[in-house]
Design an enzyme around this catalytic site. Structure first.
Site, short mmCIF file in Angstrom:
data_model
loop_
_atom_site.label_atom_id
_atom_site.label_comp_id
_atom_site.label_asym_id
_atom_site.label_seq_id
_atom_site.Cartn_x
_atom_site.Cartn_y
_atom_site.Cartn_z
N ASP A 42 15.26 -13.27 37.81
CA ASP A 42 16.49 -12.63 37.32
C ASP A 42 17.73 -13.50 37.48
OD1 ASP A 42 16.72 -12.65 40.04
OD2 ASP A 42 16.86 -10.49 40.30
N SER B 238 17.02 -10.14 50.30
CA SER B 238 16.26 -9.70 49.13
C SER B 238 15.05 -10.57 48.83
CB SER B 238 17.17 -9.65 47.90
OG SER B 238 17.79 -10.90 47.68
N HIS C 89 16.47 -14.61 42.02
CA HIS C 89 15.23 -14.49 42.79
C HIS C 89 14.06 -15.10 42.02
CE1 HIS C 89 17.85 -10.99 43.86
NE2 HIS C 89 17.58 -11.43 45.08
#
Length: 389
Positions: free
Chosen positions: A351, A44, A354
Site C-alpha cells: 500500500d 503495523s 507496508h
C-alpha cells in the site's frame, strides 16, 4: 544503503528448495523446538489486529491473499511474525488487546499499528500515532506475566487453562522486535531528515533498555529487526525530484539516514549483548533483505519494486497521499477509490508503506536461512523448522 552483493541470491528459488528440505527433515524426525512461544513488540509491520481491536474499522482489500478478509494486518496477507510462528510450528499470535478468541499459550503480540518506540507527545486523533508505544507494550508484557503467575499460584486444582501459557514459558520463548519506522517517518514532513536524525539515538537507547527489562523478566532470546529501507517506499518517493533518487529509484537521503540508524542499532545491541549473560541478542538485517527485493524484484520472482499494489493514480508509484488503500474520496469533483491490484504476489509494496505477503515471506526465509543475523544464531539447530508456504 549497501547493495548486499554477497547476499543478493535468488530468494524465490532458494525458498522453494529450502521448503522442500525442511518438509523432508520434519518427516524424518520428531519435531522439536527450544522456543515454545513468541512475544512480539512492534508497529503495523507486525500488528495482527491489536490496533483494530482497540479501534475497530479496518476494511478490504486488506487480507485478500491468505485470509480472504481483513484481519487487522497492514498487508494483503501474512506478516513476518506470522511466518516466524509457522516456521516454529506455533499458531499465529493473539493480540494482547483482543478480548474474544485469543489463545496465549504460545505467546502474545503486543504490536499495534502506528506505534512508536518513544512515548508520543501527541494524540492518535491529531496525528494518527498510536498511544501504545514500546514502553506501554513493555508494561503490558509485565502485567501479562504477573497475571499468568498469579493464576497458576491460585489454581489449587492444577487445571490446565485453556488460553494461558505455563508460568515457566517466559524463559523458553523468542522475543521479537520490529518497531521504529514511525519514529523515523512521522516527522519527516515537519522537520526533515536532519531533524529526525537528532533523536534516533534515543530510539535505539529505548529499544536496548526494553531488552534489558525483558531479560530481567526471564527472557533469554531476542530477535531485533532493523529499520526498513523507507527510501524505497512509494509513499515517500511520491513527489521527490529525480536528483534525490539513486540508480534504483530510491531516495538517497532517506536510505542514508536509515543506514546510519541501523548501524547505530547494531552497535548498541552489541554493547547490550555484553551485559546479558547466557542470552542471545540478535540483530536482524531485514532491511538489506527487503532492499534487495526493492532494487532487484525480478531476480526474486517479483515484478514491481517501488510501485504499490493497492493505491490510486497509476504511474510509477500508484500512490496518492489524498486517498489511502481501500478508501474512497472525492477529489476535484470526482469520486475515486484506492483499489488493490489483482496480483499482489508480483509486488514488494502492498500500500505504499507496508510489504506484501510475498515480500514478507521472502524476507522471513532470509532470516531463517541465517544470512542476515548478527551474530550467527543457530535457529535451525534449536528448532525443527516447518515450511512457510
Amino acid at each position: 544503503m549497501g547493495r548486499c552483493s554477497a547476499k543478493a541470491l535468488n530468494l524465490h528459488k532458494l525458498l522453494h528448495v529450502w521448503t522442500i528440505m525442511v518438509a523432508t527433515l520434519i518427516c524424518l524426525s520428531d519435531s522439536k523446538c527450544d522456543f515454545q512461544a513468541i512475544f512480539n513488540f512492534g508497529d503495523s509491520n507486525s500488528d495482527n489486529r491489536g490496533f483494530w481491536a482497540a479501534f475497530p474499522a479496518q476494511s478490504g482489500p486488506f487480507g485478500m491473499t491468505y485470509f480472504k478478509k481483513p484481519t487487522g494486518r497492514a498487508s494483503d496477507g501474512r506478516l513476518i511474525v506470522d511466518f516466524l510462528a509457522q516456521a516454529l510450528g506455533l499458531p499465529f499470535l493473539s493480540p494482547y488487546l483482543q478480548s474474544i478468541g485469543s489463545d496465549y499459550r504460545h505467546g502474545v503480540n503486543f504490536a499495534t499499528l502506528a506505534s512508536t518506540v518513544l512515548l508520543p507527545n501527541t494524540s492518535l486523533f491529531v496525528t494518527g500515532i498510536s498511544p501504545f508505544s514500546l514502553a506501554i507494550q513493555l508494561n503490558q508484557m509485565k502485567a501479562f506475566k504477573t497475571r499468568v503467575e498469579e493464576f497458576h499460584q491460585s489454581n489449587l486444582d492444577k487445571q490446565e487453562p485453556e488460553n494461558l501459557p505455563s508460568s515457566d514459558i517466559f524463559g523458553r520463548s523468542l522475543y521479537t522486535f520490529y518497531i521504529g519506522q514511525n519514529d523515523f517517518t512521522s516527522n519527516l514532513g515537519a522537520i526533515g531528515v536532519g531533524g529526525v536524525r537528532q533523536y534516533l539515538p534515543q530510539v535505539v537507547s529505548q529499544i536496548a533498555g526494553t531488552i534489558k527489562e525483558l531479560y530481567a523478566l526471564g527472557g533469554r532470546a531476542f530477535l531485533v529487526l532493523n529499520l526498513a529501507p523507507v527510501g524505497c517506499y512509494p509513499a515517500f518517493l511520491e513527489g521527490l525530484p529525480l536528483s534525490e533518487l539513486d540508480a534504483f529509484g530510491c531516495s538517497i537521503s532517506y536510505n542514508n539516514a536509515v543506514q546510519d540508524y541501523n548501524n547505530m542499532l547494531r552497535e548498541t545491541l552489541s554493547q547490550t549483548r555484553a551485559s546479558l549473560q547466557n542470552a542471545s541478542l540478535i540483530y536482524v538485517d531485514s532491511s538489506s533483505a527487503l532492499l534487495e527485493l526493492f532494487i532487484h524484484p525480478t531476480n526474486h520472482g517479483l515484478k514491481y519494486g517501488t510501485k504499490s499494489c493497492c493505491g490510486h493514480g497509476g504511474g510509477a508509484y500508484n500512490y496518492d497521499r489524498q486517498v489511502y488503500c481501500g478508501n474512497t474520496k472525492v477529489i476535484n469533483g470526482s469520486t475515486v477509490t484506492a483499489t488493490a491490484c489483482d496480483d499482489p504476489y508480483n509486488y514488494v509494496s502492498w500500500d505504499g508503506i507496508h510489504a506484501t505477503e510475498a515480500a514478507n515471506k521472502l524476507v522471513t526465509w532470509a532470516i531463517l536461512n541465517g544470512s542476515y543475523l548478527d551474530p550467527p544464531f543457530p535457529l535451525q539447530q534449536l528448532c525443527d523448522l516447518y515450511p512457510i508456504g
